[in-house]
Enzyme design. Structure first.
Site, PDB file in Angstrom:
ATOM      1  N   ASP A   1      63.596  41.806 -37.257  1.00  0.00           N
ATOM      2  CA  ASP A   1      63.837  41.562 -35.827  1.00  0.00           C
ATOM      3  C   ASP A   1      62.625  42.172 -35.175  1.00  0.00           C
ATOM      4  O   ASP A   1      62.523  41.972 -33.786  1.00  0.00           O
ATOM      5  CB  ASP A   1      65.018  41.419 -35.388  1.00  0.00           C
ATOM      6  CG  ASP A   1      66.331  40.653 -36.240  1.00  0.00           C
ATOM      7  OD1 ASP A   1      65.568  39.725 -36.328  1.00  0.00           O
ATOM      8  OD2 ASP A   1      67.272  40.908 -36.113  1.00  0.00           O
TER       9      ASP A   1
ATOM     10  N   GLN B   1      72.174  37.382 -43.523  1.00  0.00           N
ATOM     11  CA  GLN B   1      73.246  36.356 -43.034  1.00  0.00           C
ATOM     12  C   GLN B   1      73.831  35.802 -44.283  1.00  0.00           C
ATOM     13  O   GLN B   1      75.167  35.369 -44.439  1.00  0.00           O
ATOM     14  CB  GLN B   1      72.439  35.557 -42.130  1.00  0.00           C
ATOM     15  CG  GLN B   1      72.191  36.187 -40.935  1.00  0.00           C
ATOM     16  CD  GLN B   1      71.522  34.977 -39.745  1.00  0.00           C
ATOM     17  OE1 GLN B   1      71.008  34.088 -40.154  1.00  0.00           O
ATOM     18  NE2 GLN B   1      71.306  35.648 -38.696  1.00  0.00           N
TER      19      GLN B   1
ATOM     20  N   GLY C   1      72.393  31.918 -35.072  1.00  0.00           N
ATOM     21  CA  GLY C   1      72.351  31.857 -36.518  1.00  0.00           C
ATOM     22  C   GLY C   1      73.336  32.787 -37.009  1.00  0.00           C
ATOM     23  O   GLY C   1      74.049  32.366 -38.231  1.00  0.00           O
TER      24      GLY C   1
HETATM   25  C1  S3P Z   1      71.167  39.248 -38.834  1.00  0.00           C
HETATM   26  C2  S3P Z   1      70.292  39.253 -40.159  1.00  0.00           C
HETATM   27  C3  S3P Z   1      69.006  38.801 -39.999  1.00  0.00           C
HETATM   28  C4  S3P Z   1      68.459  38.929 -38.478  1.00  0.00           C
HETATM   29  C5  S3P Z   1      69.298  38.317 -37.636  1.00  0.00           C
HETATM   30  C6  S3P Z   1      70.817  39.145 -37.608  1.00  0.00           C
HETATM   31  C7  S3P Z   1      72.446  39.576 -39.367  1.00  0.00           C
HETATM   32  O1  S3P Z   1      68.544  37.532 -40.279  1.00  0.00           O
HETATM   33  O2  S3P Z   1      67.274  38.233 -38.351  1.00  0.00           O
HETATM   34  O3  S3P Z   1      69.008  38.596 -36.216  1.00  0.00           O
HETATM   35  O4  S3P Z   1      73.255  40.163 -38.503  1.00  0.00           O
HETATM   36  O5  S3P Z   1      72.848  39.553 -40.435  1.00  0.00           O
HETATM   37  P1  S3P Z   1      68.420  37.113 -41.886  1.00  0.00           P
HETATM   38  O6  S3P Z   1      69.712  37.343 -42.609  1.00  0.00           O
HETATM   39  O7  S3P Z   1      68.668  35.593 -42.058  1.00  0.00           O
HETATM   40  O8  S3P Z   1      67.094  37.389 -42.512  1.00  0.00           O
END
Ligand code: S3P
Length: 443
Positions: A321, A171, A96
């Site tokens: 996480d 993210q 993701g």
């Molecule tokens: C991440 C942000 C988190 C986390 C993912 C990595 C990142 O997700 O759960 O494993 O590297 O920016 P969200 O920003 O969707 O909460």
């Protein structure tokens, strides 16, 4: 895909380990490196599936990336220098972070680019990034769905935006920050607190970024279209991977562990705060700053007296996480633990709140799960005698690793499916478990 059988608890251990490089920082180093001018050198890059998807995706966009062991050279050609050929399809696999952040760098593509992912990624929400990226001028085509597969078409006339990020999602924030790099003028982001690796990276590279920090929200201003030079970066150990080894130490008897060179960015150590509130005595020594990120060595000892926690939801984003592994601590704590406002957890690689609660029930732990909250009725004498099978978990790496740790700490005979899932974030997981004396069989 192979299964793992665990039927022996781990014996006491006293060890020093290093975990693989941090996933969030690794993906950022590759994406930001692709926009720099010159040759970037990245060291200690993990050979995990998510990082491989990132490298293969960037190569499809014409970026030359050479790998030698854990080192990597990225041949950057500057901002918006991707080779936007026709009919490019990028497979983000399970990641993701890669898919959502990459979209931010594609807002100027003159040809449609299709993004696909595995089964788990294809059930996750992408509207959270397509909405703000549309404001910059990009268009998206995905048959009216908010999910992958989707196609992006950029614009010649991108404009900076004002964006309010309310989920506490790094993210979403980072996707917009990367889009801001290729936009004229100043993009302004008001963001609920979340991990701030992208901000720290921009500062390390001396990009024009200004951050005003308030209690719950940060205001981030980024001036776009400023070229920057290539850089060197040494990826620190991943605190989220370390969490599995911290918990196995806390839950086993008479054991000690030192984990060297771990990233201890304050926006990532919610897990340590929560565990320490529950009675763990995790210490961080040898603290230093490298490339703008805090690094330290983590020391942990077994702790037989853990207490329940009413977990402040202000810590959620900084431990997002690690909740599955925190639930194992709560299972052995005295009293009833309470976790709230965790709807986001059901939007991860699997519906983690639901599946985490189910696994605890299989272990004989009572839970009440509703509306994004979870109550866990802890049992300091928890010991499992029965057989437990864990399957159909969307190959979620953190469900797999949490189940293995539960088996090694609480006993019973566990058969856990989809072994390869752990390789998405933590390729040394099984090897390190062996190093500290765990016994398991792959079938
Ligand atoms: C991440 C942000 C988190 C986390 C993912 C990595 C990142 O997700 O759960 O494993 O590297 O920016 P969200 O920003 O969707 O909460």
């Amino acid at each position: 895909m192979a299964k793992i059988v665990v039927e022996n608890k781990i014996n006491n251990f006293n060890q020093v380990i290093s975990v693989d490089g941090d996933k969030s920082i690794s993906i950022r180093s590759l994406l930001i490196g692709s926009q720099s001018y010159g040759i970037c050198k990245i060291d200690n890059l993990p050979k995990s599936d998510d990082i491989i998807s990132t490298i293969l995706g960037l190569r499809k966009l014409g970026v030359k990336i050479l790998i030698k062991g854990k080192s990597c050279s990225i041949y950057g050609k500057g901002l918006n220098s991707f080779d936007f050929k026709k009919n490019i399809i990028i497979n983000a696999g399970n990641s993701g972070t890669f898919a959502r952040l990459l979209l931010g760098l594609l807002i100027k593509t003159p040809n449609l680019i299709k993004i696909i992912g595995d089964k788990s990624l294809s059930r996750r929400d992408f509207q959270r990034v397509t909405l703000p990226l549309r404001e910059f001028g990009a268009s998206f085509y995905n048959n009216g769905s908010a999910k992958l597969p989707l196609k992006i078409l950029g614009s010649e006339y991108v404009r900076p935006i004002n964006y309010f990020e309310q989920k506490g999602s790094a993210q979403c924030k980072s996707s917009v920050m990367l889009a801001a790099l290729n936009s004229p003028g100043t993009t302004i982001i008001k963001a609920k607190k979340s991990r701030d690796h992208t901000e720290k990276f921009f500062k390390y590279l001396k990009l024009p970024i200004n951050i005003i920090r308030n209690k719950n929200f940060d205001t981030i201003k980024i001036k776009g279209e400023c070229q920057f030079k290539s850089f060197k970066y040494n990826i620190p150990g991943d605190i989220s991977s370390s969490a599995f080894f911290i918990v196995i130490t806390l839950l086993s008897s008479n054991s000690k562990l030192k984990i060297k060179d771990v990233n201890i960015n304050p926006s990532r150590i919610g897990f340590i705060k929560i565990a320490n509130k529950m009675g763990a005595k995790i210490k961080i020594l040898n603290k230093r700053i490298k490339h703008g990120e805090a690094i330290g060595d983590v020391f942990v000892k077994s702790q037989s007296k853990l207490k329940a926690i009413d977990c402040p939801s202000s810590l959620n984003s900084n431990a997002i996480d690690e909740f599955l592994i925190i639930f194992l601590l709560a299972s052995k704590a005295s009293g009833v633990s309470n976790f709230t406002n965790l709807n986001e957890l059901n939007k991860k690689e699997s519906p983690r709140l639901k599946l985490g609660s189910k696994i605890l029930n299989k272990m004989g732990v009572k839970t009440i799960q509703k509306n994004g909250s979870l109550k866990i009725f802890g049992n300091p004498k928890l010991s499992i005698e029965n057989d437990i099978t864990v399957k159909n978990f969307y190959k979620d790496h953190r469900i797999f690793m949490t189940s293995v740790i539960a088996a090694l700490c609480f006993g019973g005979k566990w058969i856990i499916h989809d072994v390869d899932s752990y390789k998405s974030s933590f390729p040394s997981f099984l090897k390190l478990l062996k190093k500290i004396g765990s016994k398991y069989t792959l079938i």
